[in-house]
Write an enzyme that holds these catalytic residues in place. Structure first.
Site, PDB file in Angstrom:
ATOM      1  N   SER A 194     -11.160 -10.690   0.224  1.00  0.00           N
ATOM      2  CA  SER A 194     -10.431 -10.858  -1.039  1.00  0.00           C
ATOM      3  C   SER A 194     -10.880 -12.156  -1.731  1.00  0.00           C
ATOM      4  O   SER A 194     -12.060 -12.319  -2.001  1.00  0.00           O
ATOM      5  CB  SER A 194      -8.920 -10.812  -0.776  1.00  0.00           C
ATOM      6  OG  SER A 194      -8.195 -10.608  -1.964  1.00  0.00           O
ATOM      7  N   ASP A 233      -8.441   0.440  -4.879  1.00  0.00           N
ATOM      8  CA  ASP A 233      -7.841  -0.876  -4.614  1.00  0.00           C
ATOM      9  C   ASP A 233      -6.839  -1.246  -5.715  1.00  0.00           C
ATOM     10  O   ASP A 233      -7.215  -1.376  -6.881  1.00  0.00           O
ATOM     11  CB  ASP A 233      -8.954  -1.934  -4.548  1.00  0.00           C
ATOM     12  CG  ASP A 233      -8.466  -3.291  -4.053  1.00  0.00           C
ATOM     13  OD1 ASP A 233      -7.322  -3.666  -4.364  1.00  0.00           O
ATOM     14  OD2 ASP A 233      -9.239  -3.977  -3.370  1.00  0.00           O
ATOM     15  N   HIS A 290      -6.323  -2.230  -0.665  1.00  0.00           N
ATOM     16  CA  HIS A 290      -6.797  -3.620  -0.666  1.00  0.00           C
ATOM     17  C   HIS A 290      -6.792  -4.134   0.776  1.00  0.00           C
ATOM     18  O   HIS A 290      -5.734  -4.311   1.375  1.00  0.00           O
ATOM     19  CB  HIS A 290      -5.900  -4.492  -1.548  1.00  0.00           C
ATOM     20  CG  HIS A 290      -6.442  -5.884  -1.729  1.00  0.00           C
ATOM     21  ND1 HIS A 290      -7.560  -6.144  -2.500  1.00  0.00           N
ATOM     22  CD2 HIS A 290      -6.041  -7.074  -1.219  1.00  0.00           C
ATOM     23  CE1 HIS A 290      -7.814  -7.443  -2.472  1.00  0.00           C
ATOM     24  NE2 HIS A 290      -6.904  -8.028  -1.693  1.00  0.00           N
TER      25      HIS A 290
END
Length: 329
Positions: free
Chosen positions: A145, A272, A300
């Site tokens: 991320s 996502d 995600h």
């Protein structure tokens, strides 16, 4: 070299391919931490520090291949993907380490600087320190991320000089502006609320421990309603950006991808809930050393496959399988 191709493509848990379920499932399946990390505090040149969680004592494992993990926004060793990967790496005979960004190990950092999606200084210092302190050994990094965007920035900035042999990014918001806007829409606002509450909690701890180190006071902090407000009031001002928009433009990794010279695997899920299609790179502009994998499902940093009785964390198979040629030869 023969591959188990089931590791390469992601098939979601039967009946549970919903992106929001995929995003939260790792927290249910990875609740127990079976690895006891070796903690170390590393002092930084500016008087601050970062905390390192190793899979074992690094001085006794200095000969082993190394895998570094850069976590996501307000992540830590306790994030499911972090202790999950560290344990898999340990089982493979690799020395794993989570480099906590400033203030993310549970202890407020001392300086006004914190961390952000494009802040590569601490990671760069750590990688140099790693080589100087433990000597040469094959070394890779995984960024998840926010940590994935940061790692891609680092790779792009350093080109051939990057001390890594290979890298992987997972669910990285390579274009920050559209990702910030996405978190203000529909169900994704739930994630924004959660992340903002974590950021504010951390900022409150820092204001109590080190008054005056943040560009806001407690009242101003409590009034922030969106991630963009936080980036405007704190992230941008603490790091010399004009505002959140300026920070998003200058810290997005997408424009730096063509300058990456080391082998890199980029993993994104089409569904996502933190992203838009703007994070998908233009294949024509990617150098041959970058492999791009876009899965249909996964949410995600989710990617949970297998069955309910035997769930499988696909990232814990796919990442080591892809990195193995750089660490095991």
């Amino acid at each position: 070299m023969s591959f188990d191709h089931s590791q390469e493509s992601f098939i979601p848990l039967k009946g549970l391919h919903n992106p929001h379920l995929q995003t939260v499932l790792p927290r249910l399946f990875r609740r127990r931490i079976s690895l006891r990390p070796h903690w170390q505090r590393l002092d930084l040149p500016d008087g601050d520090f970062i905390d390192l969680a190793w899979s074992e004592d690094p001085m006794q494992a200095r000969h082993k291949p190394r895998a570094v993990l850069f976590h996501g926004l307000e992540g830590s060793f306790h994030s499911p993907y972090a202790h999950g990967l560290l344990q898999v790496w340990q089982q493979r005979g690799w020395l794993g380490v989570v480099m906590h960004f400033r203030g993310c190990s549970g202890v407020p950092n001392r300086m006004g600087r914190i961390y952000h999606s494009g802040e590569t200084g601490d990671a760069s210092y750590f990688l140099r320190w790693l080589r100087t302190t433990l000597g040469h050994a094959p070394t890779v990094a995984v960024g998840v991320s926010l940590g994935g965007n940061m790692l891609a920035c680092l790779l792009g900035q350093q080109g051939d000089d990057c001390p890594l042999d290979a890298a992987v990014t997972v669910s990285a918001p390579l274009m920050l502006e559209p990702c910030s806007a996405k978190l203000e829409q529909g169900f994704s606002r739930v994630y924004q609320r959660y992340l903002l509450s974590q950021l504010k909690l951390n900022a409150r701890r820092k204001l109590q421990a080190w008054p005056g180190t943040l560009p806001v006071d407690l009242l101003q902090l409590n009034a922030l309603k969106r991630l963009r407000d936080f980036d405007d009031a704190i992230t941008a001002r603490a790091h010399g950006f004009a505002d959140a928009g300026d920070y998003y433009r200058r810290a997005s990794a997408m424009p730096l991808l063509p300058g990456i010279r080391k082998p890199l695997l980029i993993i994104h899920a089409q569904d996502d809930p933190f992203m838009t299609d703007e994070v998908i790179p233009d294949m024509a502009r990617l150098p041959a050393n970058i492999e791009y994998q876009l899965t249909e499902y996964g949410g995600h940093v989710g990617f949970v496959g297998g069955t309910l009785r035997r769930p499988q964390m696909w990232l814990e198979q796919r990442i080591p399988q892809w990195l193995s040629p750089y660490l095991d030869n």
